[in-house]
Design a protein around this motif. Structure first.
Motif, PDB file in Angstrom:
ATOM      1  N   LEU A 258       0.822  -1.211   0.000  1.00 52.62           N
ATOM      2  CA  LEU A 258       0.000   0.000   0.000  1.00 52.62           C
ATOM      3  C   LEU A 258       0.860   1.267   0.000  1.00 52.62           C
ATOM      4  O   LEU A 258       0.334   2.377   0.152  1.00 52.62           O
ATOM      5  N   GLY A 259       2.172   1.093  -0.148  1.00 52.84           N
ATOM      6  CA  GLY A 259       3.066   2.236  -0.209  1.00 52.84           C
ATOM      7  C   GLY A 259       3.273   2.936   1.113  1.00 52.84           C
ATOM      8  O   GLY A 259       3.644   4.115   1.150  1.00 52.84           O
ATOM      9  N   PHE A 260       3.057   2.214   2.236  1.00 48.36           N
ATOM     10  CA  PHE A 260       3.209   2.783   3.574  1.00 48.36           C
ATOM     11  C   PHE A 260       2.369   4.043   3.764  1.00 48.36           C
ATOM     12  O   PHE A 260       2.761   4.964   4.485  1.00 48.36           O
ATOM     13  N   GLU A 261       1.222   4.079   3.123  1.00 45.72           N
ATOM     14  CA  GLU A 261       0.331   5.236   3.242  1.00 45.72           C
ATOM     15  C   GLU A 261      -0.544   5.069   4.479  1.00 45.72           C
ATOM     16  O   GLU A 261      -1.412   4.197   4.532  1.00 45.72           O
ATOM     17  N   GLU A 262      -0.301   5.925   5.492  1.00 47.12           N
ATOM     18  CA  GLU A 262      -1.076   5.845   6.730  1.00 47.12           C
ATOM     19  C   GLU A 262      -2.566   6.065   6.478  1.00 47.12           C
ATOM     20  O   GLU A 262      -3.406   5.527   7.190  1.00 47.12           O
TER      21      GLU A 262
END
Length: 368
Positions: A258-262
Motif C-alpha cells: 500500500l506504499g506505507f500510506e497511513e
C-alpha cells in the motif's frame, strides 16, 4: 506515576516514566541530562499541540531549547528528512553533551533516534512519545530507522534513549484510528507472553481502546514491562526479542504493497491483521487450536481493527511473498515468522515453507 527501568548488559539503564501531566514536568527530568541545552524535534501537527507545554517546562528549568519540525507522516522516515534534521543540528551547533528530544509518534522517534545515533557518532536523546503505539512499542528498546522504497525500517541503528516520558494525558488528542492502531500493539504484547493480560484487555481493559485514561495507563505500564524485560535480555534481536515482531512480517508486507500510506492503513491496523494471520497460519500448521485463533480474531475485531486481507485491499500472493522475503528476519533466503502455540505462547519459526505459506495467503483472500 510508574517508573520502569530498562537495562541490559550492552547498554546503560534508563527509565520509562508512565503517568499523567508528565509533559509539564519534563523540564526538571531533562535538565539532569541536558547540561543546559536541547533541541526538540517534532512533526508539525504534534508541535502545534504539545511543543509549547514542553518548551515552557524546559525554560522554567533553565534549559535552553529550539524546536525543529518535520512534515507529519511515514514519508518523513526518509534519507532526505534524516539529512535535513542532521543539517539543522549541525547548524544549531549541538555538541556531544547536548540532548535531542523526540516529541511525537513512532515516525518522529525512529527518525530522531537514528539522527542522534549518527550525529557526532552518537548523542543522547529523550523519547516523549505522543501516540499510544509509540508509548508501548517504538519508544522503548532503542530501535531507530528510516524506510526505503525496498521496505520499512531497513536502514537503521540500535541507539537507546536516556529517558522515556509516556504521558497518558497527551493521548486524549489522538484521533480514534491512531488510538486503535496503538491498541493493536498492546494486544500483541498479551498474545506474545501474557495470556491473563490479554484476557483483561478483552474484558474490563477494553475501555482503553476508546480512550479511558485509567485503562490506558494500566495497558501502557504492562506493555512497557513486557517489552523492557525482553529488550533487556536481547537488545539486538538475536533471539527472544524477535517475538515482539508478532504480526509484523505479514503486516509490513501489506503496508509495503500500500506504499506505507497511513491514510490507507495505519501501522497498528497492519499489525492487528498480521496477528490474526499469524494465529490462523499457526492453526493451519496444526500448532494452535482453532478456538485460540477464533478468540484472537474476535477480540481484535471488537477493538475495531482489521482481521481480513480484503478489508485492507486487494493483494497478490506473489507480491506479498516477495515483500516477506525481504523482511529483516529472513535468513539465508528462508522465511522466518513469529507463530503461536496459544495466546501468550508465541515462538520463532525459522523454517517456513514458502509454497505452503503462499497457498495459505491465497486461502486467506490473496490473488493466486
Amino acid at each position: 506515576m510508574t517508573v520502569i527501568s530498562v537495562s541490559g548488559g550492552a547498554f546503560a539503564a534508563y527509565d520509562v516514566v508512565v503517568g499523567r501531566d508528565l509533559l509539564a514536568q519534563a523540564g526538571q527530568r531533562i535538565d539532569a541530562l541536558a547540561r543546559g541545552r536541547t533541541v526538540i524535534v517534532s512533526d508539525e501537527t504534534v508541535a502545534r499541540l504539545h511543543a509549547p507545554t514542553l518548551v515552557a517546562s524546559l525554560t522554567a528549568a533553565g534549559v535552553t531549547t529550539q524546536v525543529v519540525t518535520i512534515p507529519p507522516g511515514e514519508a518523513s522516515k526518509s534519507f532526505s528528512e534524516l539529512e535535513r534534521v542532521l543539517d539543522r543540528l549541525l547548524e544549531i551547533g549541538l555538541d556531544r553533551k547536548d540532548v535531542v528530544v523526540a516529541l511525537g509518534g513512532g515516525v518522529v522517534g525512529d527518525l530522531v533516534g537514528l539522527a542522534a545515533a549518527l550525529y557526532m557518532r552518537g548523542i543522547d536523546f529523550v523519547q516523549i512519545p505522543t501516540t499510544l503505539l509509540a508509548q508501548v512499542d517504538s519508544s522503548v528498546g532503542g530501535k531507530t530507522a528510516i524506510d526505503t522504497r525496498r521496505g520499512k525500517n531497513l536502514i537503521g541503528a540500535f541507539h537507546q534513549p536516556r529517558l522515556v516520558l509516556a504521558d497518558i494525558d497527551v493521548l486524549a488528542t489522538l484521533p480514534p484510528v491512531q488510538l486503535r492502531s496503538g491498541w493493536a500493539e498492546v494486544l500483541k504484547h498479551g498474545l506474545i507472553c501474557d495470556a491473563p493480560f490479554f484476557g483483561w484487555l478483552a474484558g474490563e481493559g477494553a475501555a482503553g481502546a476508546t480512550g479511558d485514561p485509567a485503562a490506558l495507563e494500566r495497558a501502557v505500564i504492562r506493555s512497557v514491562e513486557i517489552k523492557s524485560a525482553i529488550v533487556g535480555e536481547d537488545e539486538k534481536e538475536a533471539g527472544r526479542r524477535a517475538l515482539l515482531n508478532l504480526g509484523h512480517t505479514f503486516g509490513h508486507a501489506v503496508e509495503a504493497e500500500l506504499g506505507f500510506e497511513e491514510a490507507a492503513l495505519a501501522h497498528g491496523e497492519a499489525v492487528a491483521l498480521g496477528c490474526v494471520l499469524a494465529f490462523r497460519y499457526s492453526q493451519h500448521l496444526g500448532l494452535c487450536a482453532a478456538a485460540e485463533a477464533d478468540r484472537v480474531e474476535a477480540v481484535i475485531a471488537a477493538a475495531g481493527l482489521l482481521t481480513r486481507l480484503e478489508q485492507a485491499g486487494t493483494f497478490s500472493a506473489d507480491a506479498l511473498m516477495a515483500r516477506m522475503a525481504g523482511d529483516k528476519k529472513a535468513e539465508g533466503g528462508r522465511l522466518t515468522l513469529i507463530l503461536a502455540h496459544a495466546i501468550g505462547r508465541a515462538f520463532v519459526e525459522k523454517s517456513v515453507d514458502a509454497a505452503d505459506l503462499r497457498a495459505f495467503l491465497v486461502d486467506q483472500g490473496a490473488a493466486g
